[in-house]
Design a protein around this motif. Structure first.
Motif, mmCIF file in Angstrom:
data_model
loop_
_atom_site.group_PDB
_atom_site.id
_atom_site.type_symbol
_atom_site.label_atom_id
_atom_site.label_comp_id
_atom_site.label_asym_id
_atom_site.label_seq_id
_atom_site.Cartn_x
_atom_site.Cartn_y
_atom_site.Cartn_z
ATOM 1 N N PHE A 90 0.832 -1.207 0.000
ATOM 2 C CA PHE A 90 0.000 0.000 0.000
ATOM 3 C C PHE A 90 0.864 1.253 0.000
ATOM 4 O O PHE A 90 0.582 2.212 -0.722
ATOM 5 C CB PHE A 90 -0.954 0.013 1.195
ATOM 6 N N LEU A 91 1.918 1.256 0.794
ATOM 7 C CA LEU A 91 2.802 2.422 0.833
ATOM 8 C C LEU A 91 3.502 2.641 -0.512
ATOM 9 O O LEU A 91 3.837 3.770 -0.864
ATOM 10 C CB LEU A 91 3.825 2.273 1.953
ATOM 11 N N ARG A 92 3.712 1.593 -1.270
ATOM 12 C CA ARG A 92 4.344 1.700 -2.588
ATOM 13 C C ARG A 92 3.379 2.294 -3.618
ATOM 14 O O ARG A 92 3.772 3.073 -4.484
ATOM 15 C CB ARG A 92 4.813 0.318 -3.046
ATOM 16 N N TYR A 93 2.081 1.940 -3.546
ATOM 17 C CA TYR A 93 1.136 2.320 -4.590
ATOM 18 C C TYR A 93 0.025 3.271 -4.148
ATOM 19 O O TYR A 93 -0.674 3.824 -4.997
ATOM 20 C CB TYR A 93 0.486 1.061 -5.195
ATOM 21 N N GLY A 94 -0.168 3.433 -2.866
ATOM 22 C CA GLY A 94 -1.290 4.228 -2.384
ATOM 23 C C GLY A 94 -0.879 5.503 -1.674
ATOM 24 O O GLY A 94 0.299 5.820 -1.562
ATOM 25 N N ASP A 95 -1.850 6.201 -1.186
ATOM 26 C CA ASP A 95 -1.652 7.437 -0.431
ATOM 27 C C ASP A 95 -1.470 7.073 1.038
ATOM 28 O O ASP A 95 -2.405 6.565 1.665
ATOM 29 C CB ASP A 95 -2.876 8.335 -0.618
ATOM 30 N N PRO A 96 -0.283 7.310 1.613
ATOM 31 C CA PRO A 96 -0.041 6.946 3.018
ATOM 32 C C PRO A 96 -1.052 7.568 3.980
ATOM 33 O O PRO A 96 -1.301 7.033 5.045
ATOM 34 C CB PRO A 96 1.368 7.473 3.300
ATOM 35 N N ASN A 97 -1.636 8.689 3.585
ATOM 36 C CA ASN A 97 -2.625 9.333 4.440
ATOM 37 C C ASN A 97 -3.968 8.621 4.421
ATOM 38 O O ASN A 97 -4.878 8.989 5.160
ATOM 39 C CB ASN A 97 -2.789 10.799 4.050
ATOM 40 N N LYS A 98 -4.087 7.593 3.588
ATOM 41 C CA LYS A 98 -5.297 6.774 3.562
ATOM 42 C C LYS A 98 -5.067 5.441 4.271
ATOM 43 O O LYS A 98 -5.865 4.528 4.146
ATOM 44 C CB LYS A 98 -5.761 6.533 2.122
ATOM 45 N N MET A 99 -3.970 5.350 4.987
ATOM 46 C CA MET A 99 -3.664 4.137 5.745
ATOM 47 C C MET A 99 -3.953 4.389 7.224
ATOM 48 O O MET A 99 -3.668 5.459 7.745
ATOM 49 C CB MET A 99 -2.200 3.740 5.588
ATOM 50 N N ILE A 100 -4.526 3.393 7.851
ATOM 51 C CA ILE A 100 -4.711 3.407 9.304
ATOM 52 C C ILE A 100 -4.055 2.145 9.833
ATOM 53 O O ILE A 100 -4.371 1.044 9.398
ATOM 54 C CB ILE A 100 -6.206 3.433 9.691
ATOM 55 N N ALA A 101 -3.100 2.313 10.726
ATOM 56 C CA ALA A 101 -2.395 1.182 11.327
ATOM 57 C C ALA A 101 -2.755 1.134 12.801
ATOM 58 O O ALA A 101 -2.653 2.147 13.498
ATOM 59 C CB ALA A 101 -0.888 1.350 11.145
ATOM 60 N N ILE A 102 -3.192 -0.024 13.262
ATOM 61 C CA ILE A 102 -3.634 -0.159 14.653
ATOM 62 C C ILE A 102 -2.798 -1.218 15.351
ATOM 63 O O ILE A 102 -2.802 -2.386 14.970
ATOM 64 C CB ILE A 102 -5.136 -0.522 14.726
ATOM 65 N N SER A 103 -2.091 -0.792 16.376
ATOM 66 C CA SER A 103 -1.260 -1.689 17.174
ATOM 67 C C SER A 103 -2.044 -2.141 18.403
ATOM 68 O O SER A 103 -2.814 -1.359 18.963
ATOM 69 C CB SER A 103 0.007 -0.933 17.605
ATOM 70 N N PRO A 104 -1.843 -3.376 18.847
ATOM 71 C CA PRO A 104 -2.576 -3.853 20.030
ATOM 72 C C PRO A 104 -2.095 -3.208 21.335
ATOM 73 O O PRO A 104 -2.814 -3.215 22.333
ATOM 74 C CB PRO A 104 -2.313 -5.359 20.038
ATOM 75 N N VAL A 105 -0.893 -2.664 21.318
ATOM 76 C CA VAL A 105 -0.289 -2.023 22.496
ATOM 77 C C VAL A 105 0.536 -0.830 22.003
ATOM 78 O O VAL A 105 0.756 -0.688 20.801
ATOM 79 C CB VAL A 105 0.624 -3.008 23.283
ATOM 80 N N PRO A 106 1.039 0.036 22.908
ATOM 81 C CA PRO A 106 1.919 1.116 22.450
ATOM 82 C C PRO A 106 3.086 0.568 21.632
ATOM 83 O O PRO A 106 3.571 -0.547 21.860
ATOM 84 C CB PRO A 106 2.391 1.753 23.757
#
Length: 167
Positions: free
Chosen positions: A68-84
Motif C-alpha cells: 500500500f505504501l508503494r502504490y497508495g496514499d499513506p494518508n489513507k492508511m490506518i495502522a492499529i497496534s494492540p499495544v503502544p
C-alpha cells in the motif's frame, strides 16, 4: 481491511480474498503465491484510491502495508497496534525471535514500517493494554473492523486472529 470502499471495482475480475498457500518455514511467513495475491489485491485497492487498515502483524499485514505504501496514499492508511509501539516492537524483537517463530529480518522490517515508513499520525494503539496477548489482539481486531468499510481476509495459519476479525 479497506476504507473508502463505497465504489469497489467488480470484485470478481480482480479481487482474490483467500489462498491455501502456506509456508512451512515459519507460521508467520507467507508463501510466494499468497504474497502475490496480497500484493495484487492491495495494489488494485490503492490504485482505486481506497485506503488500508492494518493490524501491523507480520506476514500478510506487513506485506499489505508495504504494498500500500508503494502504490497508495499513506494518508489513507490506518495502522492499529494492540499495544503502544515501543512495547509492540520490543515484543517482536525479544520474545518472538527467541522462540524461533520469526527472523531478525522480519523484526527489522516491522520496525521500519512502525518508525519510518508509516506516517506516525496514521498509527493508533490500544494504550490501555500493556501486554501483547490474545486480549490486546482481539481488542485491536475489533478496532480494525470498526474503522473499515470492507474486510478482506487472507488466512495464513491456524491462529485465531483472522477468524476472530472476520466474525
Amino acid at each position: 481491511l479497506v476504507t473508502g470502499a463505497w465504489n469497489l471495482p467488480d470484485s470478481d475480475s480482480w479481487l482474490k480474498t483467500q489462498s491455501r498457500t502456506r509456508s512451512k518455514k515459519s507460521v508467520r511467513k507467507i508463501g510466494r503465491r499468497m504474497k502475490k495475491d496480497v500484493q495484487y489485491t492491495v495494489r488494485k485497492l490503492a490504485e482505486a484510491g481506497l485506503g488500508l487498515v492494518t493490524g501491523l502483524g507480520l506476514g500478510i499485514d506487513t506485506e499489505a502495508a508495504k504494498t500500500f505504501l508503494r502504490y497508495g496514499d499513506p494518508n489513507k492508511m490506518i495502522a492499529i497496534s494492540p499495544v503502544p509501539l515501543d512495547i509492540y516492537s520490543d515484543h517482536y524483537a525479544d520474545s518472538w525471535e527467541k522462540r524461533g517463530i520469526i527472523s531478525r529480518l522480519q523484526v527489522e522490517e516491522l520496525q521500519r514500517l512502525l518508525y519510518r515508513d508509516i506516517p506516525q499520525n496514521r498509527i493508533f494503539d490500544s494504550s490501555k493494554f500493556r501486554n501483547v496477548n490474545q486480549t490486546s489482539y482481539y481488542a485491536r481486531n475489533i478496532r480494525e473492523v470498526g474503522v473499515a468499510d470492507v474486510v478482506l481476509g487472507f488466512h495464513l495459519d491456524d491462529s485465531g486472529g483472522t477468524g476472530h476479525t472476520l466474525q
